[in-house]
Write a protein that holds these residues in place. Structure first.
Motif, short mmCIF file in Angstrom:
data_model
loop_
_atom_site.label_atom_id
_atom_site.label_comp_id
_atom_site.label_asym_id
_atom_site.label_seq_id
_atom_site.Cartn_x
_atom_site.Cartn_y
_atom_site.Cartn_z
N GLU A 218 1.01 -1.47 0.29
CA GLU A 218 0.14 0.05 0.19
C GLU A 218 1.00 1.22 -0.02
O GLU A 218 2.24 1.17 0.43
CB GLU A 218 -0.91 0.03 1.16
N PRO A 219 0.28 2.40 -0.51
CA PRO A 219 1.10 3.62 -0.69
C PRO A 219 1.94 3.98 0.61
O PRO A 219 3.15 4.43 0.19
CB PRO A 219 0.09 4.73 -1.06
N GLY A 220 1.61 3.89 1.77
CA GLY A 220 2.18 4.36 3.02
C GLY A 220 3.49 3.63 3.36
O GLY A 220 4.26 4.01 4.10
N ILE A 221 3.30 2.17 2.68
CA ILE A 221 4.45 1.46 3.34
C ILE A 221 5.67 0.89 2.07
O ILE A 221 6.61 0.65 2.29
CB ILE A 221 3.92 0.08 3.99
N ILE A 222 5.14 1.33 0.88
CA ILE A 222 5.89 0.74 -0.33
C ILE A 222 7.56 1.47 -0.24
O ILE A 222 8.41 0.72 -0.63
CB ILE A 222 5.35 0.97 -1.58
N ALA A 223 7.59 2.73 0.24
CA ALA A 223 8.71 3.26 0.14
C ALA A 223 9.70 2.58 1.15
O ALA A 223 10.95 2.52 0.92
CB ALA A 223 8.52 4.86 0.54
N ALA A 224 9.16 2.08 2.09
CA ALA A 224 9.98 1.55 3.37
C ALA A 224 10.23 0.00 3.08
O ALA A 224 11.25 -0.58 3.41
CB ALA A 224 9.40 1.76 4.64
N GLU A 225 9.21 -0.62 2.22
CA GLU A 225 9.72 -1.84 1.82
C GLU A 225 9.23 -2.17 0.25
O GLU A 225 8.19 -2.46 -0.08
CB GLU A 225 8.57 -2.67 2.41
N ASP A 239 -5.13 1.09 1.21
CA ASP A 239 -4.52 1.35 2.63
C ASP A 239 -4.11 -0.01 3.39
O ASP A 239 -4.52 -1.01 2.82
CB ASP A 239 -5.66 2.23 3.44
N ILE A 240 -3.67 0.13 4.55
CA ILE A 240 -3.49 -1.07 5.37
C ILE A 240 -4.20 -1.71 5.53
O ILE A 240 -4.06 -2.99 5.55
CB ILE A 240 -2.51 -0.50 6.34
N GLU A 241 -5.76 -1.59 5.93
CA GLU A 241 -6.52 -2.23 6.44
C GLU A 241 -7.01 -3.01 5.21
O GLU A 241 -7.52 -4.26 5.14
CB GLU A 241 -7.91 -1.29 6.65
N LYS A 242 -7.12 -2.39 3.97
CA LYS A 242 -7.61 -3.16 2.95
C LYS A 242 -6.58 -4.37 2.34
O LYS A 242 -6.87 -5.33 1.61
CB LYS A 242 -8.03 -2.22 1.47
#
Length: 459
Positions: A218-225, A239-242
């Motif tokens: 998801e967009p919020g995590i892809i830069a870190a992973e 998002d993380i929930e979906k």
């Protein structure tokens, strides 16, 4: 920076060969409501898949001259990459797997923006509508294989793990691959990469074609992973929930390797769902596993679950230490039970419609200081509701550790504050302290960890 930067044009393969003028404008719109910043950040993450860092600021700073533009021609579209990371290329040619994932970014960002978020008729307060939304995003990504027996194993675990644990994830993946199973992970490094790597070798030995190495992000995590190079089906959920719901709807069984707060968030999510009264009779194999060195880690997790969620939660998973063959056999037996149940109930093999996912687990949680402080952490709650709130707490800690928006909030306002029953907050503190001591919060070499949270018992 000494690394080579490459500028080039890239032609698509597959369905994203044409875009409308409006879609091009959306991807190039740099205003607050536009998609350009999201498009650029996700594209950079895909191109930078060999980078070993979980700091999105560092990555964006390192490649601040990177740009990506849409070249719209009558014969179709091309992507213009400007100052892209050189490790994404071989002799000046973009690696095919990276190219495939790059156009998956275009596909999913546009689909979510146009087909999901802009449809006011979609009531995102409705649990059924959210489940349908997850289905539509996965279907649009061609993630379903109708008439194929359950064979997809979700592997969860930390991106920040040691060499022994990483090698163990490969050994488990190898045993799964020998038995014809496909792998679905969060698509990053560490315990997300290892099982795919092991299964890839096993599939080659078994002459299995059409191997599936599915990465859900998801967009919020892809830069870190950043997606690891083995992922051959990348899907970016809204998002993380979906993203979490996609794992349990699409996957047929789950293996959990050692990890940090993100992995514990996933554990709380699946246990909270399986504890719902409507799901008690639905088979869903869950195994916690790791090498001998991870025995104490899972003992701590098991003890915490017993203290907070109770014996019923402990009975929804098995712990198997240092035995990849037994892990693979148990999952195989579990998938056979899932197959029988789906046949008896008429449920689809490719999407678990019967599983009840409570609205508590579906509504997006914004990890800001106010929302974190308002979380109700009490053993007086029903177990599945406590699991939902503990999951949100872990989600906030993940955001404070590695997500751009979370890091910015911590920098401006200080650590998140969590309040709860004294006994419960003490248990949470002890568990998180063990993550810190064992370097499970950040990648090794990231420097001393400074907690992004403070957990306070109510008196």
């Amino acid at each position: 920076m000494s690394e080579t930067l490459i500028s080039t044009l890239v032609s698509p393969s597959g369905s994203m060969s044409v875009l409308s003028n409006n879609e091009v404008k959306q991807l190039q719109d740099t205003s607050k409501g536009g998609l350009y910043q999201l498009f650029r950040q996700c594209s950079l993450a895909v191109l930078n898949c060999d980078e070993h860092s979980d700091n999105p600021y560092k990555i964006l700073q390192q490649y601040q001259s990177f740009d990506i533009r849409i070249i719209q021609e009558h014969r179709g579209l091309k992507l213009q990459l400007i100052n892209a990371p050189g490790n994404a290329f071989v002799d000046g040619q973009l690696i095919k797997g990276i190219k495939q994932n790059l156009f998956a970014v275009v596909r999913d960002i546009l689909y979510v923006a146009n087909e999901i978020r802009q449809h006011a008729a979609v009531n995102t307060e409705s649990s059924t509508n959210i489940t349908n939304m997850v289905f539509h995003v996965l279907r649009h990504a061609n993630a379903f294989r109708p008439k194929v027996h359950p064979d997809t194993v979700v592997c969860w675990g930390g991106h920040s793990i040691g060499e022994a644990e990483y090698k163990y994830t490969k050994r488990v993946g190898y045993q799964l691959g020998l038995r014809g199973m496909n792998i679905c992970t969060g698509c990053g490094p560490g315990a997300m990469k290892g099982p795919m790597k092991g299964a890839n070798i096993a599939h080659a030995k078994q002459r299995i074609t059409g191997s599936r190495f599915i990465g859900l992000t998801e967009p919020g995590i892809i830069a870190a992973e950043s997606p690891n190079p083995i992922v051959n089906e990348l899907v970016i959920m809204p998002d993380i929930e979906k993203r979490l719901e996609a794992f349990v709807r699409m996957g047929h069984g789950i293996i959990v390797f050692p990890g940090g707060p993100g992995t514990f968030e996933e554990i709380l999510y699946i246990l909270g769902i399986l504890l719902h009264p409507s799901n008690r009779d639905i088979p869903f194999p869950v195994i916690f596993t790791g090498p001998g060195s991870a025995k104490s880690y899972f003992a701590d997790i098991h003890q915490f679950i017993g203290k907070t969620l109770g014996l019923e939660a402990q009975q929804r998973y098995k712990i198997i230490i240092d035995d990849p063959q037994t892990v693979a056999r148990e999952i195989k037996y579990g998938l056979e039970e899932v197959t029988r149940f789906r046949r008896q109930t008429g449920d689809a093999f490719y999407y678990n419609w019967q599983l009840t996912v409570d609205n508590e687990f579906q509504q997006p949680f914004e990890p800001n200081h106010e929302n974190m402080a308002d979380l109700q952490l009490s053993k007086q709650l029903p177990a599945y509701k406590l699991a939902a709130n503990l999951r949100r707490a872990m989600s906030g800690i993940v955001a404070g550790n590695v997500k751009e928006v979370g890091i910015a909030a911590i920098t401006e306002h200080g650590p998140f504050k969590l309040f709860g029953d004294p006994e419960l907050t003490e248990d949470i503190n002890q568990l998180l302290h063990s993550f810190v001591v064992n370097q499970r919060m950040k990648l090794p070499g990231s420097g001393d960890y400074e907690p992004c949270y403070e957990i306070i018992g109510n008196h």
